[in-house]
Design an enzyme around this catalytic site. Structure first.
Site, PDB file in Angstrom:
ATOM      1  N   SER A   1       0.852  -1.187   0.000  1.00 15.23           N
ATOM      2  CA  SER A   1       0.000   0.000   0.000  1.00 15.23           C
ATOM      3  C   SER A   1       0.883   1.231   0.000  1.00 15.23           C
ATOM      4  O   SER A   1       1.823   1.328   0.795  1.00 15.23           O
ATOM      5  CB  SER A   1      -0.912   0.010   1.234  1.00 15.23           C
TER       6      SER A   1
ATOM      7  N   CYS B   1      -4.554   6.926  -3.224  1.00 14.70           N
ATOM      8  CA  CYS B   1      -4.257   5.498  -3.385  1.00 14.70           C
ATOM      9  C   CYS B   1      -2.973   5.268  -4.177  1.00 14.70           C
ATOM     10  O   CYS B   1      -2.934   5.422  -5.398  1.00 14.70           O
ATOM     11  CB  CYS B   1      -5.418   4.743  -4.032  1.00 14.70           C
TER      12      CYS B   1
END
Length: 345
Positions: free
Chosen positions: A93, A255
């Site tokens: 991530s 993101c």
């Protein structure tokens, strides 16, 4: 107090997305590699218990992640980590890498050097180089050199009961994404549409995973579409994103892994080249800078090396514990807060 388990958490967010970092009390996670540790967390009952303990009520919440700091396996890494979310443990991530870097430096676990500190993070997807700009004891911003990202398949047609046939790009940016142009579901990416977007994302994720198998060609522990990311292009070229996450929420950040996956599509379509830098904006308006640093290959597939730049902010320090007499040691989730998917827990 005679607690059975305690874990210390440093509270951090990256451009709005919460990524708490477990800096103390993390139990030993079996596995010779970080990918093997990820697999254990997702398949062994004890691994699933740990995730539920940290991510479900009463100690957790639907929003955000908990990052387990682990001893690195790779000799070049300063630290390893695995991302825990309510549905499963995840390999990589961007926002959480920024949170972990900020936590390591501002807590003193890794020595901060001004004006720049380089931290090498080990994930199940590979090494991530974090270059932190530091001043007056604070981590001001973090530039991540992400793992190679590639296209699995472009323009996959999906038959849906709600929107007819839509197209999605299935791509890897550290985890697998389905990237969908938001206009296909007759919505725009803005705060007022968050609930409708995540409902659509959950439907599409289920349809795709029931009808299509994706697996990393070199890391079998990374498989399946983890998230659906809706995207749009603003007039100035900014990529607007909304990544939808189980059990039904929107990523507050732009993101990092999703933009890495999207960068692979831009390169594949001839819309990006080495040296290009793009701006990406989230559903709440926060921003990442996305760069195409280099091109490479993964198992014979063309791939890109993305960079993601954003900011992390600490906002608290907490400790979670388990009372040996607590009737809910595995946690719970209800549909009133967690949405319809809570019934699957």
């Amino acid at each position: 107090m005679r607690w059975k388990r305690t874990i210390q958490l440093l509270d951090v967010h990256a451009e709005g997305e919460i990524g708490k970092v477990a800096i103390g009390g993390v139990p030993k996670i079996p596995g010779e590699t970080v990918a093997a540790q990820l697999h254990w967390l997702n398949t062994d009952p004890k691994g699933q218990e740990l995730r539920r303990f940290l991510c479900l009520e009463p100690r957790g919440a639907p929003i955000g992640s908990v990052n387990l700091l682990l001893p690195p396996k790779h000799p070049d890494a300063d630290a390893a980590f695995i991302i825990l979310q309510p549905d499963q443990a995840h390999a990589s991530s961007g926002s959480n890498s920024i949170c972990v870097t900020t936590a390591l430096l501002e807590s003193g676990i890794v020595e901060m050097k001004e004006p720049e500190t380089i931290v090498t993070l080990e994930t199940a997807a590979g090494l991530v180089k974090a270059t932190a700009t530091c001043r007056d004891g604070r981590c001001e911003k973090v530039k991540l050199t992400m793992v190679p990202s590639f296209v699995h398949e472009l323009d996959v047609e999906i038959d849906t009961p709600h929107w007819g046939k839509i197209k999605a790009d299935i791509c890897y940016g550290g985890i697998f994404y389905a990237l969908v142009d938001v206009g296909q579901i007759n919505l725009t990416i803005e705060k007022a549409n968050a609930a409708t977007l995540v409902q659509a994302g959950m439907i599409l994720k289920d349809l795709i995973n029931r009808n299509m198998h994706v697996e990393h060609p070199e890391i079998p522990a990374i498989s399946g579409v983890a998230y659906v990311m809706f995207r749009d292009l603003e007039a100035d070229g900014t990529v607007r994103t909304c990544t939808t996450m189980w059990p039904g929420r929107a990523d507050r950040s732009p993101c990092g892994t999703g933009n890495s996956a999207n960068l692979a599509t831009l390169y594949a379509r001839g819309k990006a080249k080495v040296g290009d830098i793009f701006k990406s904006k989230s559903i709440i308006g926060s921003e990442f800078e996305v760069g195409l640093q280099a091109v490479t290959e993964v198992a014979g597939k063309p791939a890109v090396i993305p960079t993601i730049t954003g900011r992390g902010f600490t906002f608290g320090l907490s400790q979670v514990a388990l009372d040996p007499f607590d009737p809910h040691p595995l946690g719970f989730a209800l549909t009133d807060v967690w949405g319809p998917s809570a019934g699957e827990i």
